[in-house]
Design an enzyme around this catalytic site. Structure first.
Site: not given
Lengths: 502, 502
Positions: B263, B265, B288, B378, B382
């Site tokens: 993810g 971050g 993603e 946020n 996904g």
């Protein structure tokens, strides 16, 4: 008859009593048993195992497809034979043992268990116990009224006990479609492109030398515990039908709808039954359990084809359907639950998924499993497989429980099984909330107005109004959010003003 | 250069200023814009739209791939131009407007938005605004550093504004693989069988007459906001590496692992970066967003191929990667987010999914979105697409926040995005909890022991011990379950004893 049921002569010498077969199961083993929503479970060996455990204590990990009938979970629990249980159950005795902490229960999405097994992420199955209609010339196993996880258990276990159930009609042979996904990292697409796709073979292929024992049985599946429709389930069916008809009018669906899934239970069954009285036609199902309503819809000329992993029927329907199974068979298929519930197929086909909520909150989160946030009812079952990946995810429930002491619509659910992201439509007997494209603040208004019982509507609106003063995307009074559940625990009702009938 | 960028001569007369193009957007419209995690968003028209809205108030529904860069969300919100926003954002100004209730935010799984649009279950897109590297001879659109939802927006919208960004290298052409699932009820399997499968075309095919305006721009993508690894993220990476090495030793994985997803971050990026120092090799990604760590792993010779929907890089990495994009291109593909995040492909490939938790509870439920249970950070992005369908679902977080005022491990999460059913592995800098095959009571022990910060461990153990006296599958003191959050709201720290550094 016997020759047709056990067609591999080399296996004749494996026939033993249930007691003898149960001796193959020893303390500490992981046992994979057939059975899915009270259909097609092995019936004699589990009882013999319980007797053995009473004489000579043992504890096993019990994996199944889903819930077992014939009080098997209760009997095994009473014999203190179960240390761990997965992935689903619906037995009062088992439930008590789980909530008392005697049995460790792993509550899993039904599509996932065999993925975890196959990849070694769960302890391996030491022995499989599978109910069969027959064993073929080559030693392959023909399942009965469910497939569940039976195929993977039999393929993965080093040893198999087969129960050939002579009371299950021979004509069940040909009903099943056994397909196991190919191995990663070169796994292929699962070729189901319609509910009636047949992609595998009608038996579980295994090396016959793995069959360690064969037991002959004659007990029937238990009848389903589904209750007949009532005024409230009829109202739920009515709201949902009106909504779907409106979707048709807007051109989003045709009168054939899309393949239907309905979870186990009275409400979802009643909703499907309600479709008999609608203009919908040429329907199909791609579901996990096929209940009475499936056959009612077929008989009414509404349903063309149904795919499932089990058939769980009332006594009356069971007799009628199984005696005419040859006639229904060309419009039915039973698949491994990994395939009936597979995310890939569910997203591809575009399922309309109808599942039952235990409670829901004003923002659209759904609790399917935990009473009061702590006590297990049955398990998530396949509802998450379908809700996450469906074309449209619908949850149904009556607005009240316990004579009104409980509102099924609460400020915050006490346990989340389906997040706000996975819930499109909520229906109670009061009305329907269409949450698609709505933000949480918008959802709260429509859920309170359309789904909550009038006796709780004002209290919910008051909670929401006060929460709104604190702001936030999902406004809550965090110190009060679970207060209704705490009231229930302490006083037996959610609010002092709860309308408890006497 | 211009000729290479706009190769369809018949479209030359569509070139206008951003202001002129923005006039095509009017009050009440639904606008589908390119952009995914600060990469490849249209840059000029949104600013012109904000200016227009200041002069002449209007409100639109803004749909994107994911978050936008260049402060576009903030600028549009400050112009009060946004009524509704979906499916993801990460802008402080937008966040405030959402939490104040000024903007209605629909927080969706990133794979689902275009499914809902395509089936008419969301209001249709009136106009698409798409950043392009080029327009081909046939009028097809070549995206830039992200694909996101751009392809479906352009295909579904009756009108398209294209921003040709001259600062994006021409060599991006050929990087993209545009595939749109075929129509139901006869949808076919999505033919991705490996991260490097190419199944579509390298441009977005649309009838060129739909291109209503073309704007030439030169602004860059914003740099990623990811921070460099620190001692805690390194510890998290270390625990995860040790765990995965042990999986290899046990024969469950090879040193090639399985395709990785991480993810957006700092923590997930740091974890991947940590793989440079491991024996893992010939890795692949099916993710993603491709962050700095993707290219670090490629440069270290560890990563063979990466599939994503966007590239979101630091300033330094952006310059280095984009100037050498021709060299990286054969080992990269950018796909529509519907495909990068598709449940079908994720389950087929068997992804190892690494996502960041905002908080987690002692039973393994994860909150990814809501601060204090109420305020949006946020969005789920996904993470749900991957966590539900992965081979293994891993969540990472530091054990403390706000100098210790907040424990990321709590008795009950205040909002659930990932249920206990979808969480296999939890990692903090303290240690790792392997939840696979564990019941809730077992999970509580291992999460408290391995993941909680020592300063909160005793309080969590005390909560659990007292909850156990009440029994249940998932023991809770329902009146106290969210008490830590309430303390935080009232006092600024979760416990009176919280170790708040000065």
């Amino acid at each position: 008859m016997f020759k047709n049921r056990l067609r591999s002569k080399q296996l004749w010498d494996r026939i033993v009593s249930a007691d003898e077969a149960a001796r193959l199961i020893t303390d500490g083993m992981t046992v994979g048993m057939s059975g899915f929503t009270r259909a097609g479970e092995a019936k004699a060996v589990p009882l013999a195992l319980a007797e053995k455990a009473k004489r000579d204590p043992l504890k096993i990990t019990l994996m199944t497809g889903a819930s077992l009938g014939n009080n098997l979970d209760r009997t095994l629990v009473e014999a203190h034979a179960i240390a761990r249980r997965m992935p689903f159950q619906s037995d009062p005795g088992m439930r008590k043992a789980i909530n008392d902490g005697e049995v460790m229960f792993i509550d899993q999405h039904l599509s996932e268990t065999v993925e975890f097994l196959r990849s070694g992420q769960l302890a391996p199955v030491d022995i499989a116990v599978i109910e069969a209609t027959a064993i073929t010339e080559e030693g392959a196993i023909v399942p009965t009224t469910s497939v569940g996880n039976s195929a993977s258990f039999a393929i993965l276990a080093p040893k198999i006990i087969v129960e050939i159930n002579l009371s299950q009609p021979e004509a069940l042979e040909g009903l099943h479609d056994i397909y196991i996904p190919t191995k990663r990292p070169s796994r292929e697409a699962i070729p189901v492109v319609a509910p009636d796709s047949r992609i595998g073979v009608p038996f579980i292929p295994i090396p016959p030398e793995k069959i360690a024992a064969i037991v002959l049985t004659e007990s029937s599946d238990s009848a389903s515990t589904v209750e007949p429709p009532d005024a409230e389930t009829n109202a739920i069916a009515g709201h949902l039908t009106d909504f779907l008809l409106n979707e048709v009018r807007r051109g989003r669906l045709t009168e054939r709808l899309l393949p239907l899934q309905a979870g186990i239970g009275t409400i979802a069954n009643a909703v499907l039954q309600g479709f008999s009285e609608t203009p919908f036609h040429d329907l199909t199902m791609y579901s996990e359990v096929l209940q009475d309503s499936t056959f009612d819809l077929m008989d009414a000329g509404k349903l063309n084809f149904a795919s499932g992993s089990s058939m769980t029927l009332s006594t009356e329907k069971h007799m009628r359907v199984l005696s005419a199974i040859e006639r229904y068979k060309r419009r039915l298929v039973l698949r491994p639950q990994e395939i009936s519930n597979h995310p890939e197929v569910i997203r591809r086909l575009g399922i309309i998924a109808i599942n039952t909520a235990l409670e829901l909150d004003i923002y659209g989160n759904v609790n399917s499993t935990h009473v009061g946030g702590t006590h297990m009812m049955n398990g998530i079952g396949g509802s998450g497989d379908f809700a996450r990946n469906a074309y449209m995810s619908i949850f149904v429930t009556k607005s009240l429980a316990k004579n009104g002491a409980i509102s099924r619509v609460v400020p915050m659910v006490s346990h989340v099984d389906h997040t706000e992201h996975d819930v499109d439509i909520l229906v109670t007997e009061i009305g329907l909330a269409d949450l698609r494209g709505l933000a949480p603040r918008e959802r709260a208004k429509v859920i309170i107005a359309n789904c909550a019982h009038p006796k709780y509507r004002e209290a919910l609106a008051d909670y929401y109004k006060r929460a709104l003063l604190r702001g936030g995307h999902t406004p809550h009074l965090i110190e009060e959010a679970l207060g209704w559940h705490d009231n229930l625990r302490r006083t037996g009702k959610m609010l002092a003003s709860s309308p408890v009938a006497t």
